[in-house]
Design a protein around this motif. Structure first.
Motif, PDB file in Angstrom:
ATOM      1  N   LEU A 102       0.834  -1.202   0.000  1.00  0.00           N
ATOM      2  CA  LEU A 102       0.000   0.000   0.000  1.00  0.00           C
ATOM      3  C   LEU A 102       0.865   1.246   0.000  1.00  0.00           C
ATOM      4  N   LEU A 103       0.391   2.279  -0.685  1.00  0.00           N
ATOM      5  CA  LEU A 103       1.014   3.595  -0.659  1.00  0.00           C
ATOM      6  C   LEU A 103      -0.122   4.581  -0.497  1.00  0.00           C
ATOM      7  N   GLY A 104      -0.105   5.335   0.578  1.00  0.00           N
ATOM      8  CA  GLY A 104      -1.203   6.258   0.814  1.00  0.00           C
ATOM      9  C   GLY A 104      -0.880   7.257   1.897  1.00  0.00           C
ATOM     10  N   VAL A 153       5.527   9.587  12.161  1.00  0.00           N
ATOM     11  CA  VAL A 153       4.319   9.565  11.327  1.00  0.00           C
ATOM     12  C   VAL A 153       3.207  10.329  12.034  1.00  0.00           C
ATOM     13  N   LYS A 154       2.496  11.148  11.278  1.00  0.00           N
ATOM     14  CA  LYS A 154       1.343  11.850  11.824  1.00  0.00           C
ATOM     15  C   LYS A 154       0.276  11.938  10.729  1.00  0.00           C
ATOM     16  N   LYS A 155      -0.858  12.478  11.099  1.00  0.00           N
ATOM     17  CA  LYS A 155      -1.960  12.624  10.148  1.00  0.00           C
ATOM     18  C   LYS A 155      -1.460  13.320   8.883  1.00  0.00           C
ATOM     19  N   GLY A 156      -1.790  12.747   7.729  1.00  0.00           N
ATOM     20  CA  GLY A 156      -1.403  13.327   6.447  1.00  0.00           C
ATOM     21  C   GLY A 156      -0.086  12.813   5.895  1.00  0.00           C
ATOM     22  N   SER A 157       0.723  12.143   6.709  1.00  0.00           N
ATOM     23  CA  SER A 157       2.006  11.616   6.224  1.00  0.00           C
ATOM     24  C   SER A 157       1.774  10.603   5.107  1.00  0.00           C
ATOM     25  N   LYS A 158       2.626  10.671   4.092  1.00  0.00           N
ATOM     26  CA  LYS A 158       2.568   9.680   3.007  1.00  0.00           C
ATOM     27  C   LYS A 158       3.539   8.563   3.353  1.00  0.00           C
ATOM     28  N   ILE A 159       3.034   7.323   3.339  1.00  0.00           N
ATOM     29  CA  ILE A 159       3.873   6.172   3.663  1.00  0.00           C
ATOM     30  C   ILE A 159       3.632   5.044   2.679  1.00  0.00           C
ATOM     31  N   ASN A 162       5.037  -5.172   7.861  1.00  0.00           N
ATOM     32  CA  ASN A 162       6.371  -5.776   7.925  1.00  0.00           C
ATOM     33  C   ASN A 162       7.443  -4.788   7.483  1.00  0.00           C
ATOM     34  N   ASP A 163       7.146  -4.004   6.464  1.00  0.00           N
ATOM     35  CA  ASP A 163       8.091  -3.029   5.910  1.00  0.00           C
ATOM     36  C   ASP A 163       7.421  -1.666   5.858  1.00  0.00           C
ATOM     37  N   LEU A 164       8.193  -0.636   6.130  1.00  0.00           N
ATOM     38  CA  LEU A 164       7.678   0.724   6.165  1.00  0.00           C
ATOM     39  C   LEU A 164       8.686   1.655   5.511  1.00  0.00           C
ATOM     40  N   VAL A 165       8.198   2.533   4.625  1.00  0.00           N
ATOM     41  CA  VAL A 165       9.033   3.587   4.048  1.00  0.00           C
ATOM     42  C   VAL A 165       8.285   4.898   4.242  1.00  0.00           C
ATOM     43  N   LEU A 166       8.941   5.862   4.870  1.00  0.00           N
ATOM     44  CA  LEU A 166       8.365   7.179   5.083  1.00  0.00           C
ATOM     45  C   LEU A 166       8.632   8.020   3.841  1.00  0.00           C
ATOM     46  N   LEU A 167       7.586   8.571   3.247  1.00  0.00           N
ATOM     47  CA  LEU A 167       7.731   9.288   1.983  1.00  0.00           C
ATOM     48  C   LEU A 167       7.511  10.785   2.093  1.00  0.00           C
ATOM     49  N   SER A 168       6.938  11.253   3.164  1.00  0.00           N
ATOM     50  CA  SER A 168       6.665  12.689   3.310  1.00  0.00           C
ATOM     51  C   SER A 168       7.966  13.450   3.506  1.00  0.00           C
ATOM     52  N   GLY A 169       7.992  14.653   2.954  1.00  0.00           N
ATOM     53  CA  GLY A 169       9.144  15.524   3.143  1.00  0.00           C
ATOM     54  C   GLY A 169       9.078  16.198   4.498  1.00  0.00           C
ATOM     55  N   ARG A 170      10.073  17.003   4.790  1.00  0.00           N
ATOM     56  CA  ARG A 170      10.147  17.665   6.100  1.00  0.00           C
ATOM     57  C   ARG A 170       8.932  18.538   6.367  1.00  0.00           C
ATOM     58  N   GLY A 171       8.438  19.218   5.355  1.00  0.00           N
ATOM     59  CA  GLY A 171       7.292  20.104   5.551  1.00  0.00           C
ATOM     60  C   GLY A 171       5.963  19.385   5.554  1.00  0.00           C
ATOM     61  N   GLU A 172       5.948  18.103   5.274  1.00  0.00           N
ATOM     62  CA  GLU A 172       4.697  17.355   5.167  1.00  0.00           C
ATOM     63  C   GLU A 172       4.491  16.408   6.330  1.00  0.00           C
ATOM     64  N   GLY A 173       5.083  16.685   7.445  1.00  0.00           N
ATOM     65  CA  GLY A 173       4.942  15.809   8.591  1.00  0.00           C
ATOM     66  C   GLY A 173       6.264  15.734   9.318  1.00  0.00           C
ATOM     67  N   GLU A 174       6.310  14.911  10.309  1.00  0.00           N
ATOM     68  CA  GLU A 174       7.512  14.813  11.114  1.00  0.00           C
ATOM     69  C   GLU A 174       8.509  13.822  10.553  1.00  0.00           C
ATOM     70  N   SER A 175       8.169  13.136   9.486  1.00  0.00           N
ATOM     71  CA  SER A 175       9.067  12.104   8.972  1.00  0.00           C
ATOM     72  C   SER A 175      10.256  12.714   8.260  1.00  0.00           C
TER      73      SER A 175
END
Length: 153
Positions: A10-12, A70-76, A104-117
């Motif tokens: 999933l990507l969302g 990760v927070k609300k709105g983060s893309k993962i 099992n696997d997680l990739v944080l995709l949001s940039g610095r301005g799009e969440g805490e990731s």
């Protein structure tokens, strides 16, 4: 016996801030929702968006990373397996079912301005990292920054 596969990719976007709790054993458990969207044209030629909501559960170090980055709105991006749990509701005494994705696997995709990731952190269930060391945002950001030496042309 024939081989079987239970794998979800999933990507969302995260629907609300994750809830992280700790089991009596000390194991971290994160629960969150993920929205995936599909855009199609209807018979009249108009674009229609359809959003599907997924319940995600992560354990141990992955849950701690979700808590910290990760927070609300983060893309993962997640990979995992489908699991259905059931229990008896204490009030109605009826059996309740919950289908979720165990991450099992997680990739944080949001940039610095799009969440805490920090973006670009990847955790694999078979990875060989030290789970006792906390992930620091500065370390993650430094490890994912691209320099001129990284560009192949």
């Amino acid at each position: 016996m024939a081989k079987s596969v239970n794998k979800v990719t999933l990507l969302g976007n995260v629907g609300k801030d994750p809830e992280v709790k700790f089991l009596p054993s000390g194991t971290a458990v994160a629960n969150l929702t993920l929205a995936t969207s599909e855009r199609t044209k209807d018979k009249g030629g108009e674009w229609q968006d359809r959003t599907e909501w997924h319940n995600l559960t992560a354990y141990q170090r992955t849950a701690e990373i979700i808590r910290d980055y990760v927070k609300k709105g983060s893309k993962i991006y997640v990979e995992g397996r489908i699991q259905t749990r059931s229990w008896d509701d204490k009030e109605t005494q009826k059996k309740v079912y919950r289908t979720e994705i165990v991450v099992n696997d997680l990739v944080l995709l949001s940039g610095r301005g799009e969440g805490e990731s920090g973006g670009g952190y990847s955790r694999s269930a078979s990875g060989s990292y030290n789970q006792s060391q906390p992930a620091h945002a500065d370390d993650l950001v430094q490890s994912t920054e691209i320099t001129d030496d990284d560009i192949p042309f």
